[in-house]
Design a protein around this motif. Structure first.
Motif: not given
Length: 398
Positions: A338-345
């Protein structure tokens, strides 16, 4: 007259003495001083005139009969006393080898073939099997394993073959020849598969515990404790081909000394995205590379050193928007929150989610690996807010 009689007497005495002296010299010079050893009508060696030489000859004759069978032994070894020049004799130590090297005695031996290639010529199939047993014992001892199972992987065949006795190998000569060949060639001439166990002590890397602190400025961190490595005793099953390890499987582990986690204090983040303050650490392990400039370029995440196969968890609730190979990152997962958040792995060994999957914080999504541009097993973890890379350390709360 008396004068001539007296001269005649001296002449006779001188002649007798001369004859005696000549005879003594002749006898001395022609007295036997060595043994002549022959096989059939061929002289093969001269040895020192010593009872030990006779013992060696007799034992060699018996050894030949034992190795090749009495029925094959058609020519006896003959020994005669002779006179030879100094330097013509061989020592007791070299006598047996000299006889064998110079003998033209023909015997029926047994050729050993490994994958249809001859590796030796011994007296019998029994000697060939003894050579293989010695080879197996050599690699078993060298492995250092507690052997549970062993087997010969190479096709071994035998064939009777006539040759002169000097061309027949001893068991040890075959063993050394194969060992030398195995060390030189990529594919061994004779291969054994050895399966056993070993106990090894391994390091337990400390994890990293991140805790927010009011005493630390926002966006900054402080190492409160550097942590300490632990140690564990691991029992492994190891499969080897000769002295080369083929596979290793951990059977059990026993912790000797517990690892102490590295403790990092971080300032409370000031961010419009409140959820980021509660990100779950995506993998256990040590932070091996921080966010920021590195090697002349920007490192837009953190690296968490871990073991291949360690689990990777979703840091926050979200939807998987990418799951596949990405240049540089290797196996790569991206999750939209939400709220424009990205996580990457990045650098995963396994991906266990697909595009479109909905995940919850703490769900397992993959496993740590060493894929892509990676110098060792680790997880590359990124946090982006509205497309801007942020330091993940500032938002981890575990």
């Amino acid at each position: 007259m008396k004068f001539f009689d007296k001269c005649k007497k001296y002449i006779i005495i001188a002649a007798v003495f001369g004859t005696f002296t000549t005879s003594y010299i002749f006898i001395t010079e022609n007295k036997a001083n060595a043994y002549e050893i022959s096989i059939g009508d061929k002289v093969v060696a001269y040895s020192i005139e010593d009872p030990k030489s006779l013992d060696i000859v007799n034992s060699l004759e018996q050894e030949i009969k034992n190795r090749f069978g009495t029925s094959q032994f058609k020519e006896s070894i003959a020994v005669n006393k002779v006179r030879v020049q100094e330097g013509s004799v061989v020592s007791d130590k070299a006598l047996k080898q000299t006889i064998l090297q110079n003998s033209k005695m023909e015997v029926e031996g047994c050729a050993i073939f490994a994958n249809k290639k001859q590796i030796g010529l011994v007296a019998s199939e029994s000697e060939g099997k003894q050579a293989l047993d010695k080879l197996k014992d050599y690699y078993t001892a060298k492995s250092g394993l507690s052997i549970k199972e062993s087997k010969l992987k190479t096709e071994i065949t035998y064939s009777k073959q006539k040759d002169i006795i000097s061309n027949i190998d001893s068991i040890d000569e075959v063993v050394e020849r194969v060992k030398e060949a195995n060390s030189r060639f990529k594919n061994p001439v004779v291969a054994f598969e050895l399966k056993g166990t070993e106990e090894v002590k391994e390091v337990i890397s400390p994890g990293t515990s991140v805790t927010t602190s009011d005493s630390i400025p926002s966006g900054q961190t402080k190492v409160q404790s550097s942590g300490k490595e632990g140690q564990k005793l691991v029992v492994k099953e190891v499969v080897m081909e000769n002295n080369k390890v083929i596979s290793t499987t951990a059977l059990s582990e026993k912790v000797i000394t517990e690892a102490q986690n590295k403790i990092v204090l971080q300032g409370k983040p000031k961010t419009a995205v409140a959820g980021l303050a509660y990100l779950t650490t995506p993998s256990r392990g040590t932070i091996s590379s921080a966010f920021g400039a590195r090697w002349g370029r920007m490192h837009e995440g953190i690296d968490i050193a871990a073991n291949i196969g360690d689990p990777i968890y979703a840091a926050l609730d979200g939807t998987v928007t990418y799951a596949g190979w990405e240049t540089g990152y290797g196996n790569f997962i991206q999750i939209k929150h939400a709220d424009g958040v990205l996580t990457a792995y990045g650098h995963c060994s396994k991906i266990q989610v697909a595009v479109g999957d909905t995940v919850k914080k703490g769900d397992k999504i993959g496993e740590v690996g060493n894929t892509g541009n990676s110098t060792g097993p680790h997880l590359h973890f990124e946090v982006r807010v509205n497309g801007v890379a942020k330091d993940p350390i500032a938002y981890l709360n575990k």
